[in-house]
Design a protein around this motif. Structure first.
Motif, PDB file in Angstrom:
ATOM      1  N   LEU A   1       0.823  -1.206   0.000  1.00 41.09           N
ATOM      2  CA  LEU A   1       0.000   0.000   0.000  1.00 41.09           C
ATOM      3  C   LEU A   1       0.860   1.261   0.000  1.00 41.09           C
ATOM      4  CD1 LEU A   1      -2.880  -1.102   2.356  1.00 41.09           C
ATOM      5  CD2 LEU A   1      -3.084  -0.498  -0.061  1.00 41.09           C
ATOM      6  N   LEU A   2       1.991   1.237   0.690  1.00 40.36           N
ATOM      7  CA  LEU A   2       2.900   2.379   0.635  1.00 40.36           C
ATOM      8  C   LEU A   2       3.432   2.559  -0.786  1.00 40.36           C
ATOM      9  CD1 LEU A   2       4.857   2.009   3.976  1.00 40.36           C
ATOM     10  CD2 LEU A   2       3.306   3.871   3.351  1.00 40.36           C
ATOM     11  N   GLY A   3       3.673   1.452  -1.468  1.00 45.80           N
ATOM     12  CA  GLY A   3       4.082   1.522  -2.867  1.00 45.80           C
ATOM     13  C   GLY A   3       3.005   2.154  -3.731  1.00 45.80           C
ATOM     14  N   VAL A   4       1.774   1.750  -3.512  1.00 45.86           N
ATOM     15  CA  VAL A   4       0.646   2.330  -4.250  1.00 45.86           C
ATOM     16  C   VAL A   4       0.574   3.834  -3.993  1.00 45.86           C
ATOM     17  CG1 VAL A   4      -1.893   2.398  -4.390  1.00 45.86           C
ATOM     18  CG2 VAL A   4      -0.699   0.186  -4.322  1.00 45.86           C
ATOM     19  N   MET A   5       0.730   4.213  -2.729  1.00 46.02           N
ATOM     20  CA  MET A   5       0.663   5.632  -2.373  1.00 46.02           C
ATOM     21  C   MET A   5       1.773   6.424  -3.067  1.00 46.02           C
ATOM     22  SD  MET A   5      -0.325   5.312   1.637  1.00 46.02           S
ATOM     23  CE  MET A   5      -0.908   6.971   1.909  1.00 46.02           C
ATOM     24  N   ALA A   6       2.982   5.872  -3.075  1.00 46.36           N
ATOM     25  CA  ALA A   6       4.108   6.564  -3.718  1.00 46.36           C
ATOM     26  C   ALA A   6       3.913   6.628  -5.232  1.00 46.36           C
ATOM     27  CB  ALA A   6       5.422   5.865  -3.376  1.00 46.36           C
TER      28      ALA A   6
ATOM     29  N   ARG B   1       4.360  12.230  -6.242  1.00 42.16           N
ATOM     30  CA  ARG B   1       4.459  10.933  -6.907  1.00 42.16           C
ATOM     31  C   ARG B   1       5.934  10.547  -6.994  1.00 42.16           C
ATOM     32  NH1 ARG B   1       4.826   9.487 -12.337  1.00 42.16           N
ATOM     33  NH2 ARG B   1       3.954   7.439 -12.696  1.00 42.16           N
ATOM     34  N   ASN B   2       6.273   9.298  -6.576  1.00 44.38           N
ATOM     35  CA  ASN B   2       7.668   8.866  -6.587  1.00 44.38           C
ATOM     36  C   ASN B   2       7.741   7.384  -6.974  1.00 44.38           C
ATOM     37  OD1 ASN B   2      10.334   8.118  -6.040  1.00 44.38           O
ATOM     38  ND2 ASN B   2      10.522   9.736  -4.512  1.00 44.38           N
ATOM     39  N   PRO B   3       7.856   7.092  -8.272  1.00 43.51           N
ATOM     40  CA  PRO B   3       7.884   5.704  -8.726  1.00 43.51           C
ATOM     41  C   PRO B   3       9.055   4.894  -8.159  1.00 43.51           C
ATOM     42  CG  PRO B   3       7.520   7.182 -10.576  1.00 43.51           C
ATOM     43  CD  PRO B   3       7.866   8.036  -9.399  1.00 43.51           C
ATOM     44  N   ALA B   4      10.188   5.529  -7.875  1.00 41.16           N
ATOM     45  CA  ALA B   4      11.330   4.790  -7.329  1.00 41.16           C
ATOM     46  C   ALA B   4      11.036   4.287  -5.917  1.00 41.16           C
ATOM     47  CB  ALA B   4      12.584   5.658  -7.336  1.00 41.16           C
ATOM     48  N   ILE B   5      10.416   5.129  -5.110  1.00 43.31           N
ATOM     49  CA  ILE B   5      10.036   4.696  -3.755  1.00 43.31           C
ATOM     50  C   ILE B   5       8.966   3.617  -3.846  1.00 43.31           C
ATOM     51  CG2 ILE B   5       8.882   5.434  -1.630  1.00 43.31           C
ATOM     52  CD1 ILE B   5      10.514   8.020  -1.812  1.00 43.31           C
TER      53      ILE B   5
ATOM     54  N   TRP C   1       9.277  -0.205  -2.199  1.00 45.49           N
ATOM     55  CA  TRP C   1       8.315  -0.859  -1.301  1.00 45.49           C
ATOM     56  C   TRP C   1       7.804  -2.161  -1.914  1.00 45.49           C
ATOM     57  CZ3 TRP C   1       8.383  -0.230   3.541  1.00 45.49           C
ATOM     58  CH2 TRP C   1       8.599   1.009   4.134  1.00 45.49           C
ATOM     59  N   TYR C   2       7.501  -2.157  -3.211  1.00 46.91           N
ATOM     60  CA  TYR C   2       7.043  -3.384  -3.866  1.00 46.91           C
ATOM     61  C   TYR C   2       8.103  -4.482  -3.738  1.00 46.91           C
ATOM     62  CZ  TYR C   2       3.546  -0.411  -6.245  1.00 46.91           C
ATOM     63  OH  TYR C   2       2.524   0.467  -6.552  1.00 46.91           O
ATOM     64  N   MET C   3       9.383  -4.106  -3.914  1.00 48.44           N
ATOM     65  CA  MET C   3      10.465  -5.096  -3.815  1.00 48.44           C
ATOM     66  C   MET C   3      10.532  -5.706  -2.424  1.00 48.44           C
ATOM     67  SD  MET C   3      13.687  -3.584  -5.923  1.00 48.44           S
ATOM     68  CE  MET C   3      13.470  -2.907  -7.551  1.00 48.44           C
ATOM     69  N   ARG C   4      10.397  -4.871  -1.401  1.00 47.78           N
ATOM     70  CA  ARG C   4      10.448  -5.389  -0.026  1.00 47.78           C
ATOM     71  C   ARG C   4       9.317  -6.387   0.225  1.00 47.78           C
ATOM     72  NH1 ARG C   4      11.858  -0.828   4.376  1.00 47.78           N
ATOM     73  NH2 ARG C   4      11.830  -2.700   5.670  1.00 47.78           N
ATOM     74  N   ALA C   5       8.123  -6.061  -0.238  1.00 52.43           N
ATOM     75  CA  ALA C   5       6.988  -6.963  -0.043  1.00 52.43           C
ATOM     76  C   ALA C   5       7.115  -8.205  -0.921  1.00 52.43           C
ATOM     77  CB  ALA C   5       5.677  -6.241  -0.339  1.00 52.43           C
TER      78      ALA C   5
END
Length: 145
Positions: free
Chosen positions: A72-77, A85-89, A93-97
């Motif tokens: 969800l943090l990835g979605v928010m970023a 908007r920050n696609p790298a962040i 987050w997606y990678m960690r999950a």
């Protein structure tokens, strides 16, 4: 200067599943009350559209290892829901999950690699991630533990 295109709309079903997964997390008994309260507060804030209130709650849960919160943090970023908007962040987050075999995160990461958003575009890696998500989706949950 090239304009950065917006990512495709996030499916409301995906967000609903992530929120349900977050609300259903069962941490250790010692932390259960606090974590459950945070998860419930984050879900309620998200549903109200108050992403700025949900963000710190989700971040704390994510830092404690919750893959739904990470996603969800990835979605928010990716969407700029609680800041720029920050696609790298988002990809981070997606990678960690995804490292926890969290299927929604793996799918989101595959899409990021396919579009080159927040990561270097890599069709082969996107294909591999999509295959991994399909494999995990076909496995019973008990087999993943």
């Amino acid at each position: 200067m090239r304009a950065i295109p917006s990512p495709p709309p996030i499916r409301s079903t995906l967000v609903a599943l992530l929120l349900a997964g977050l609300a259903a997390q069962t941490p250790s008994p010692l932390m259960a009350s606090t974590a459950n309260q945070m998860a419930e507060a984050a879900v309620e804030a998200w549903k109200r559209g108050d992403h700025r209130a949900a963000h710190p709650l989700l971040k704390r849960l994510a830092l404690e290892g919750d893959p739904s919160a990470m996603t969800l943090l990835g979605v928010m970023a990716a969407r700029g829901l609680a800041g720029p908007r920050n696609p790298a962040i988002a990809a981070a987050w997606y990678m960690r999950a995804a490292e926890q075999d969290h299927v929604p995160a793996i799918r989101a990461l595959a899409a990021a690699f396919r579009r080159g958003e927040g990561v270097v575009q890599d069709e082969a890696r996107a294909d591999a991630l999509e295959a991994r998500a399909r494999q995990l989706s076909a496995e019973p949950m008990a087999a993943r533990r």
